[in-house]
Motif scaffolding. Structure first.
Motif, short mmCIF file in Angstrom:
data_model
loop_
_atom_site.label_atom_id
_atom_site.label_comp_id
_atom_site.label_asym_id
_atom_site.label_seq_id
_atom_site.Cartn_x
_atom_site.Cartn_y
_atom_site.Cartn_z
N THR A 175 -5.95 19.81 37.81
CA THR A 175 -4.94 20.62 37.12
C THR A 175 -5.56 21.66 36.19
N ILE A 176 -6.88 21.81 36.21
CA ILE A 176 -7.51 22.74 35.28
C ILE A 176 -7.19 24.18 35.67
N ARG A 177 -7.06 25.02 34.66
CA ARG A 177 -6.85 26.44 34.92
C ARG A 177 -7.06 27.24 33.65
N VAL A 178 -7.10 28.54 33.81
CA VAL A 178 -7.12 29.47 32.67
C VAL A 178 -5.92 30.39 32.83
N PRO A 179 -5.45 31.02 31.75
CA PRO A 179 -4.30 31.91 31.87
C PRO A 179 -4.59 33.11 32.77
N ARG A 180 -3.57 33.60 33.43
CA ARG A 180 -3.70 34.85 34.19
C ARG A 180 -3.93 36.00 33.20
N VAL A 181 -4.74 36.95 33.60
CA VAL A 181 -5.07 38.06 32.70
C VAL A 181 -4.99 39.39 33.42
N TRP A 182 -4.79 40.44 32.64
CA TRP A 182 -4.99 41.81 33.07
C TRP A 182 -5.98 42.40 32.10
N SER A 183 -7.13 42.85 32.60
CA SER A 183 -8.23 43.20 31.69
C SER A 183 -8.68 44.64 31.86
N HIS A 184 -9.01 45.24 30.73
CA HIS A 184 -9.66 46.55 30.68
C HIS A 184 -11.01 46.36 30.02
N GLY A 236 0.31 18.09 32.29
CA GLY A 236 -0.90 17.47 32.84
C GLY A 236 -2.06 18.42 32.98
N SER A 237 -1.93 19.64 32.47
CA SER A 237 -3.00 20.64 32.61
C SER A 237 -3.69 20.92 31.29
N PRO A 238 -5.02 20.72 31.21
CA PRO A 238 -5.77 21.22 30.06
C PRO A 238 -6.18 22.67 30.33
N VAL A 239 -5.56 23.61 29.64
CA VAL A 239 -5.75 25.03 29.90
C VAL A 239 -6.68 25.63 28.85
N ILE A 240 -7.81 26.14 29.28
CA ILE A 240 -8.74 26.81 28.36
C ILE A 240 -8.28 28.25 28.19
N VAL A 241 -7.92 28.63 26.96
CA VAL A 241 -7.34 29.94 26.70
C VAL A 241 -8.34 30.93 26.13
N ASP A 242 -9.54 30.50 25.87
CA ASP A 242 -10.58 31.42 25.37
C ASP A 242 -11.91 30.92 25.89
N CYS A 243 -12.45 31.61 26.89
CA CYS A 243 -13.67 31.12 27.55
C CYS A 243 -14.79 32.15 27.51
N GLU A 244 -14.86 32.94 26.44
CA GLU A 244 -15.87 34.00 26.39
C GLU A 244 -17.25 33.49 25.97
N THR A 245 -17.36 32.20 25.65
CA THR A 245 -18.65 31.67 25.20
C THR A 245 -19.32 30.86 26.31
N LEU A 246 -19.40 31.42 27.50
CA LEU A 246 -20.14 30.80 28.59
C LEU A 246 -21.61 31.23 28.51
N PHE A 247 -22.46 30.48 29.22
CA PHE A 247 -23.89 30.79 29.32
C PHE A 247 -24.56 30.88 27.94
#
Length: 432
Positions: A175-184, A236-247
């Motif tokens: 059930t994992i997911r991240v929010p849909r985005v529109w990005s510039h 039932g979904s843990p949604v990560i809403v800020d994932c800019e701190t990868l790597f």
């Protein structure tokens, strides 16, 4: 400057949110100066009134005049320029937001189930401020809610694509997911995720299986800073809403001086899933005071009380600034009113092992390297110091003594940050 593509009601909503954001920021920074100046005026007999409340009202009238603030320049030379900078930055950030809303509105239908319609309300400051006062904004529109971020969300989109590819070959459900985005390049819009408690044990099990999946994926991607504010429980979904701190880079552990065993243990912890921020752990650094800010921790009733500055005897000329004990803020990261990680720990471990096995199999086939390329052009952020560290230093720099002797205070702040850099691997070295 007017953004003519916005209606009068929309402009009013943005102005109201800007005013509220500014008042909150400036109140926190200026209240100690104002309390000190009130007492100085009382002692020197510059306040008129028959009682304490009347003298308070007289001081409010005095401090509402520009001449009052001009007169403070002798005691606090940089005060007005600081206030001016904050005001200009916040107002400028609001104008940028309004312009982007007007330009991008037609592109946001996929994020809220249709044309967002007229903006009804907005709040600024949902996260930290960056780049001259810009911050996350939460929007309430006619057809739903949206999130505005003053940064690219390319990494969010890449993570969503990566997850979809992984789950396509995963031998199980997730059930994992991240929010849909529109990005510039320099701003983005995201789907608003409602917090919702799980409906029964099946959704609770699904949520904690998702935590195990996130742990495996974030161990691979070097995720960090995934604290309680960055994960929302949606059933039932843990949604990560800020994932800019990868790597997040892994730097050598700084020697503690307490022996090799302590240093080695510290390095083992830092190289484990505990560094991701999802699992419980007490903060011991500056400003944390034992708080558990993790995404599946931060348990209600198990957080320490926090010290917070407040005004006492407000409304009188005896008002004072003092610390008060407050409860830690309740986040939206839990799937139930009484979360129990220990009860669902077997699901977390099992799902972690299953996802790790899938990732290892993809790596053995050479597929994983191809999948990881989708992150190659994504801007990411390294959290060199926690927000609370900067907040503590800022509180010191806005103290009346620091405003009066600014050069000494700034030197002290540099010294504190340099000492931190000597003890925390990611903290940058500060040069005066």
């Amino acid at each position: 400057m007017q953004v003519r593509q916005l209606s009068h009601r929309e402009r009013d909503a943005i102005l109201l949110a800007t005013r509220e954001s500014l008042l909150e920021s400036l109140h926190g920074k200026l209240c100690r100066v104002l309390v000190l100046e009130l007492h100085a005026a009382r002692v020197e007999g510059r306040l008129s009134g028959q009682d304490s409340s009347a003298r308070w009202a007289h001081f409010l009238a005095l401090s509402s005049q520009r001449s009052f603030w001009d007169a403070l320049s002798d005691q606090y030379p940089s005060l007005l320029s600081r206030v001016d900078s904050i005001t200009r930055n916040r107002c400028g950030a609001s104008l940028i937001f309004a312009q982007y809303l007007a330009i991008d509105r037609a592109k946001l239908a996929t994020l809220c189930g249709g044309d967002p319609g007229e903006l009804q309300a907005v709040s600024f400051g949902a996260g930290d401020t960056h780049r001259s006062g810009q911050a996350v904004a939460l929007l309430k529109c006619q057809s739903g809610r949206l999130v505005y971020k003053p940064r690219s969300a390319a990494v969010d989109a890449a993570l969503a694509q990566f997850i979809a590819e992984i789950l396509d070959v995963f031998n199980g459900t997730s059930t994992i997911r991240v929010p849909r985005v529109w990005s510039h390049d320099n701003h983005s819009w995201a789907e608003f995720i409602d917090h919702r408690h799980a409906l029964g044990n099946d959704e609770l099990r699904a949520f904690y299986r998702g935590i195990g999946h996130w742990l495996a994926i974030m161990r691979l991607l070097g995720g960090s800073d995934l604290h309680a504010e960055n994960l929302i429980a949606h059933g039932g979904s843990p949604v990560i809403v800020d994932c800019e701190t990868l790597f997040t880079p892994m730097l050598p552990t700084v020697a503690t001086g307490f022996g090799m065993a302590i240093d080695y243990a510290s390095e083992l912890v830092r190289s484990s899933v505990l560094s991701i921020g999802l699992l419980p752990g007490r903060g011991m650094g500056l400003g944390w005071r034992g708080v558990d800010s993790s995404a599946v921790g931060a348990l209600p009733g198990e957080q320490p009380k926090l010290m917070q500055l407040g005004l006492f005897e407000a409304g009188t000329d005896r008002v004072r600034v003092d610390y008060t004990w407050v409860d830690a803020k309740v986040s939206q990261n839990h799937p139930s009113l009484e979360p129990d990680l220990s009860h669902y720990w077997p699901e977390v471990l099992e799902s972690f092992d299953a996802m790790t096995e899938t990732l290892s199999a993809l790596d053995a086939k050479g597929t994983l390297q191809r999948l990881l390329r989708i992150f190659s052009d994504c801007p990411i952020r390294v959290v060199a110091r926690s927000t609370e560290v900067y907040a503590e230093v800022a509180r010191m720099l806005w103290h009346p003594v620091s405003l009066h002797r600014e050069e000494v205070a700034i030197h002290h702040a540099y010294d504190l940050l340099e000492k931190m850099a000597a003890n925390v691997p990611l903290a940058p070295i500060i040069r005066q």
